[in-house]
Design a protein around this motif. Structure first.
Motif, PDB file in Angstrom:
ATOM      1  N   GLN A   1      51.067  32.557  39.874  1.00 22.56           N
ATOM      2  CA  GLN A   1      49.604  32.643  40.173  1.00 22.56           C
ATOM      3  C   GLN A   1      48.972  34.132  39.996  1.00 22.56           C
ATOM      4  OE1 GLN A   1      50.934  30.920  43.935  1.00 22.56           O
ATOM      5  NE2 GLN A   1      49.371  29.506  43.859  1.00 22.56           N
ATOM      6  N   ALA A   2      47.607  34.032  39.964  1.00 20.83           N
ATOM      7  CA  ALA A   2      46.786  35.163  39.935  1.00 20.83           C
ATOM      8  C   ALA A   2      45.943  35.365  40.739  1.00 20.83           C
ATOM      9  CB  ALA A   2      46.513  35.247  38.291  1.00 20.83           C
ATOM     10  N   TRP A   3      45.469  36.846  40.933  1.00 19.81           N
ATOM     11  CA  TRP A   3      44.414  37.151  41.792  1.00 19.81           C
ATOM     12  C   TRP A   3      43.888  38.376  41.200  1.00 19.81           C
ATOM     13  CZ3 TRP A   3      43.627  41.844  44.036  1.00 19.81           C
ATOM     14  CH2 TRP A   3      42.390  41.940  44.724  1.00 19.81           C
ATOM     15  N   GLY A   4      42.607  38.506  41.388  1.00 16.11           N
ATOM     16  CA  GLY A   4      42.147  39.695  40.708  1.00 16.11           C
ATOM     17  C   GLY A   4      40.611  39.792  41.187  1.00 16.11           C
ATOM     18  N   GLU A   5      39.954  41.237  41.227  1.00 13.60           N
ATOM     19  CA  GLU A   5      38.518  41.544  41.489  1.00 13.60           C
ATOM     20  C   GLU A   5      38.051  42.382  40.639  1.00 13.60           C
ATOM     21  OE1 GLU A   5      38.425  42.820  45.595  1.00 13.60           O
ATOM     22  OE2 GLU A   5      39.681  44.710  45.027  1.00 13.60           O
ATOM     23  N   ALA A   6      36.942  42.366  39.960  1.00 12.62           N
ATOM     24  CA  ALA A   6      36.353  43.030  39.000  1.00 12.62           C
ATOM     25  C   ALA A   6      36.315  44.621  39.652  1.00 12.62           C
ATOM     26  CB  ALA A   6      34.913  42.590  38.726  1.00 12.62           C
ATOM     27  N   GLY A   7      37.055  45.269  38.732  1.00 12.55           N
ATOM     28  CA  GLY A   7      37.220  46.718  38.887  1.00 12.55           C
ATOM     29  C   GLY A   7      38.184  47.157  40.213  1.00 12.55           C
TER      30      GLY A   7
ATOM     31  N   GLY B   1      41.531  45.527  40.315  1.00  9.21           N
ATOM     32  CA  GLY B   1      42.717  45.452  39.731  1.00  9.21           C
ATOM     33  C   GLY B   1      43.118  43.940  40.097  1.00  9.21           C
ATOM     34  N   SER B   2      44.353  43.600  39.694  1.00  9.73           N
ATOM     35  CA  SER B   2      44.719  42.333  39.835  1.00  9.73           C
ATOM     36  C   SER B   2      46.103  42.155  40.456  1.00  9.73           C
ATOM     37  CB  SER B   2      44.814  41.498  38.443  1.00  9.73           C
ATOM     38  OG  SER B   2      45.610  42.350  37.473  1.00  9.73           O
ATOM     39  N   GLN B   3      46.692  41.043  40.675  1.00  4.67           N
ATOM     40  CA  GLN B   3      47.901  40.838  41.212  1.00  4.67           C
ATOM     41  C   GLN B   3      48.464  39.464  40.738  1.00  4.67           C
ATOM     42  OE1 GLN B   3      49.685  42.046  45.238  1.00  4.67           O
ATOM     43  NE2 GLN B   3      49.838  39.840  45.608  1.00  4.67           N
ATOM     44  N   PHE B   4      49.380  39.446  40.091  1.00  2.00           N
ATOM     45  CA  PHE B   4      50.252  38.417  39.509  1.00  2.00           C
ATOM     46  C   PHE B   4      51.622  38.118  40.619  1.00  2.00           C
ATOM     47  CE2 PHE B   4      47.525  39.457  36.109  1.00  2.00           C
ATOM     48  CZ  PHE B   4      47.431  37.974  35.396  1.00  2.00           C
ATOM     49  N   ARG B   5      51.563  36.972  40.985  1.00  2.00           N
ATOM     50  CA  ARG B   5      52.791  36.531  41.745  1.00  2.00           C
ATOM     51  C   ARG B   5      53.832  35.570  41.342  1.00  2.00           C
ATOM     52  NH1 ARG B   5      51.390  33.954  47.380  1.00  2.00           N
ATOM     53  NH2 ARG B   5      51.297  32.103  46.212  1.00  2.00           N
ATOM     54  N   LEU B   6      55.010  35.910  41.093  1.00  2.00           N
ATOM     55  CA  LEU B   6      55.906  34.761  40.695  1.00  2.00           C
ATOM     56  C   LEU B   6      56.819  34.318  41.778  1.00  2.00           C
ATOM     57  CD1 LEU B   6      57.679  33.249  38.503  1.00  2.00           C
ATOM     58  CD2 LEU B   6      59.156  35.263  38.213  1.00  2.00           C
ATOM     59  N   THR B   7      56.637  32.983  42.307  1.00  2.00           N
ATOM     60  CA  THR B   7      57.415  32.485  43.562  1.00  2.00           C
ATOM     61  C   THR B   7      58.483  31.472  42.852  1.00  2.00           C
ATOM     62  OG1 THR B   7      55.343  32.542  44.665  1.00  2.00           O
ATOM     63  CG2 THR B   7      57.218  31.551  45.789  1.00  2.00           C
TER      64      THR B   7
END
Length: 662
Positions: free
Chosen positions: A546-552, A554-560
């Motif tokens: 799954q992915a999360w992000g906000e413009a400017g 950064g982002s975070q990708f999570r592998l579970t």
């Protein structure tokens, strides 16, 4: 015969004498509940008790409520029964009222006729007796009593238990001593209402009233009609003469009518319920059949069809449903065949391209080794040829891997592995790119083993893709790799502080050949299939990507991944949205502001009394949290970025040693 007043019906209040009772002035003034009523309303200890009682009462009713919500036939039949019962009750009340009024009216007319004849006979007898010769003047009282006794016996003899006669004196002070005469063991004191006697004594009209007839012999009282009139006896003394007509026969007739109506009404209600059940069944059964077939169609059994009989609307619905299912089956078969052809084409092309690519690679290697003898332009062309051949080979490998996933031929070789070793290998391979970008890769949560049953090759490919993308799009800032394990799941999250993701891109980032910024140059030679293969690898493990992000921001990708193969996931030990996101920082700042406002009353300490806090050596491991169970790639959230941050939008990150840098 004239009436002194309208004849009241049973249950009417009768002749009223006296003042109507008004509202009581005592008690509560405004009609409010006493303060004790707030004990349950405000909830303080009565509320929980009431809730527990309501839950205890509602628990056995839950199956019935569930059946009521899910069974339309039951609702229609129950509604039909209730409405039929209401109609039958209404009709029964109307019929019983009409029968009751008819019986009472007939009884009233017959009683009035009988009483009028009796009053006339009594008056004629008094006139005849008073004019007879030889009457003595003395002893009028005894003569009057004897005369009334004879009169009552003569008048009551023609009734044959159809009515009784009572003669009373006008003086009500001592009724027993002034010649009270009654037939049929009637108790005149209890049977004749006082208000009726008062009205009869005041006028010369005939009055009547429905009341209860009581007996002195112990016989049960019964409803009756009392008709009375003031008359003169043979001595010229005024007295009261009453006819009492029992309503036993009318009550028996009314009871018979009620029983007949109740039996007929119950039969009608049951019959209407059975009819409604049969009629609704003809409509509901095809609908249930269609619902069952639709469920089987959705499960993949495309050959299911409805059984159609007749030519009515239900039959037309069945024919339309079958035609829809047939067309759907044909379209799905066509799409499956087309997809199969496309997968075969991609696989065949990928395999066929390997042979000429091998030849071209050999020639390119020869040219690349001899580039020192070429002029600068030709040497640069040889280098570009080698780079593009590397990218071409990577693209072919990715296409072959995608074709295996599409064909369902991917095999998982799971074994217990420590994800820390996989992360170290990935970071070691990404270090050259990170040095060129000026990025530092920080690992958090690697103090304890993070073991799971997984395919090391596939997990390493997923993490390599995530780390390389984070370095590529991190704008030279730090990349944080977090590891955590909790319950039956392990997770690895890759956090960057680069350009981030715009709203809506977190769900599209896993699409094939999708790029967040098409104008952005690929310095690492990506093919656009990395995240697509990564999410397929996660699904093959039964995990999430799954992915999360906000413009400017950064982002975070999570592998579970599950700790044990084939174990369903219920949550992830790492929250999808990082703790240092803009929204969490704002909430934390607001919480600190409120906490500071609450502590304004606490005396301040001097600087010398304060203890210096030590900086933690590493970033803290985030606490475990449970996310909604969703498909890989879904459930991701994107937070829109504000205009600028306080640091100018440089996206500072908390380093491993607790300091902040770019």
């Amino acid at each position: 015969m004239s009436k002194g007043s309208a004849a009241p019906k049973p249950g009417d209040p009768g002749v009223r004498t006296g003042r109507t009772a008004g509202p009581r002035r005592g008690g509560s003034r405004s009609g409010r509940l006493p303060r004790g009523g707030r004990f349950f309303r405000d909830g303080a200890p009565g509320g929980p008790v009431l809730r527990l009682f309501a839950r205890w009462v509602r628990r056995p009713l839950l199956p019935a409520l569930r059946l009521w919500r899910r069974n339309i036939q039951l609702r229609i039949v129950a509604g039909t029964l209730l409405m039929s019962l209401g109609v039958v009750l209404l009709l029964g009340l109307v019929v019983i009222g009409q029968v009751r009024n008819g019986l009472l009216d007939a009884k009233e007319r017959a009683a009035q006729s009988q009483a009028a004849g009796g009053f006339s006979a009594a008056q004629d007898r008094a006139a005849t007796t008073s004019s007879a010769p030889g009457q003595q003047v003395g002893g009028r009282t005894g003569s009057s009593v004897n005369w009334r006794s004879t009169l009552v016996e003569q008048l009551a003899s023609g009734g044959q238990s159809a009515f009784n006669v009572v003669a009373l004196s006008l003086d009500t002070d001592d009724t027993a001593s002034r010649g009270v005469r009654a037939s049929g063991e009637v108790d005149p004191v209890k049977s004749i209402p006082a208000d009726l006697r008062f009205s009869v004594a005041q006028g010369a009209d005939t009055l009547q009233k429905f009341t209860k007839i009581h007996y002195t012999s112990g016989k049960a009282s019964e409803a009756g009609l009392v008709i009375g009139k003031r008359l003169n006896d043979a001595d010229g003394t005024q007295y009261e003469l009453y006819y009492l007509f029992p309503l036993t026969q009318e009550e028996d007739s009314l009871t018979l009518v009620k029983g007949t109506l109740a039996t007929a009404g119950l039969f009608v209600v049951v019959l209407l319920g059975a009819i409604a059940w049969l009629m609704v069944r003809q409509v509901v059964t095809p609908v249930r059949m269609a619902a069952g077939i639709a469920e089987r169609l959705s499960a993949g059994r495309l050959q299911e069809r409805m059984k159609v009989t007749g030519e009515d609307d239900i039959a037309r619905l069945g024919e339309a449903f079958n035609k829809m299912a047939q067309n759907l089956q044909l379209k799905i078969q066509q799409l499956e065949e087309l997809s199969r052809m496309q997968r075969r084409f991609v696989s065949d092309v990928s395999h066929e391209l390997r042979t000429p690519l091998t030849t071209v690679r050999m020639a390119a290697d020869v040219i690349h080794e001899a580039r020192v003898d070429f002029d600068p332009v030709t040497a640069r062309s040889a280098e570009l040829l080698g780079d593009q051949l590397d990218r071409f080979e990577s693209l072919l490998s990715d296409l072959l891997e995608i074709s295996r996933f599409d064909a369902g031929a991917a095999v998982l070789e799971a074994e217990p592995i420590d994800l820390r070793q996989v992360v170290r290998r990935v970071i070691g391979g990404a270090e050259p790119l990170a040095e060129r970008k000026g990025t530092r890769i920080v690992v958090v949560g690697d103090q304890q083993p993070v073991v799971a049953e997984a395919d090391a090759r596939r997990v390493e490919r997923v993490l390599r893709n995530l780390v390389v993308n984070a370095v590529e799009h991190g704008e030279g800032r730090d990349v944080v790799v977090k590891l955590a394990a909790a319950g039956g799941a392990v997770a690895v999250a890759v956090r960057d502080y680069g350009v981030g993701l715009k709203p809506g891109e977190a769900t599209r980032v896993f699409n094939r050949f999708w790029r967040a910024d098409p104008a952005r140059a690929r310095t690492t030679g990506g093919t656009g299939l990395g995240l697509s293969i990564a999410v397929e690898d996660a699904r093959l493990h039964g995990g999430w990507l799954q992915a999360w992000g906000e413009a400017g921001g950064g982002s975070q990708f999570r592998l579970t991944l599950p700790r044990t193969a084939d174990e369903p996931l219920r949550g992830s030990p790492i929250p999808l949205e990082p703790e240092d996101s803009r929204r969490n920082r704002e909430q934390t700042a607001a919480g600190h502001t409120q906490e500071g406002a609450r502590r304004t009353a606490v005396p301040a300490q001097s600087v010398g009394d304060r203890t210096q806090l030590s900086v933690p050596p590493r970033l803290p491991v985030p606490a475990a949290s449970v996310d909604p169970t969703a498909l890989p790639g879904s459930g991701a959230r994107v937070v829109a970025r504000a205009a600028t941050d306080g640091d100018g939008g440089n996206g500072n990150v908390e380093r491993e040693d607790g300091t902040r840098g770019r």
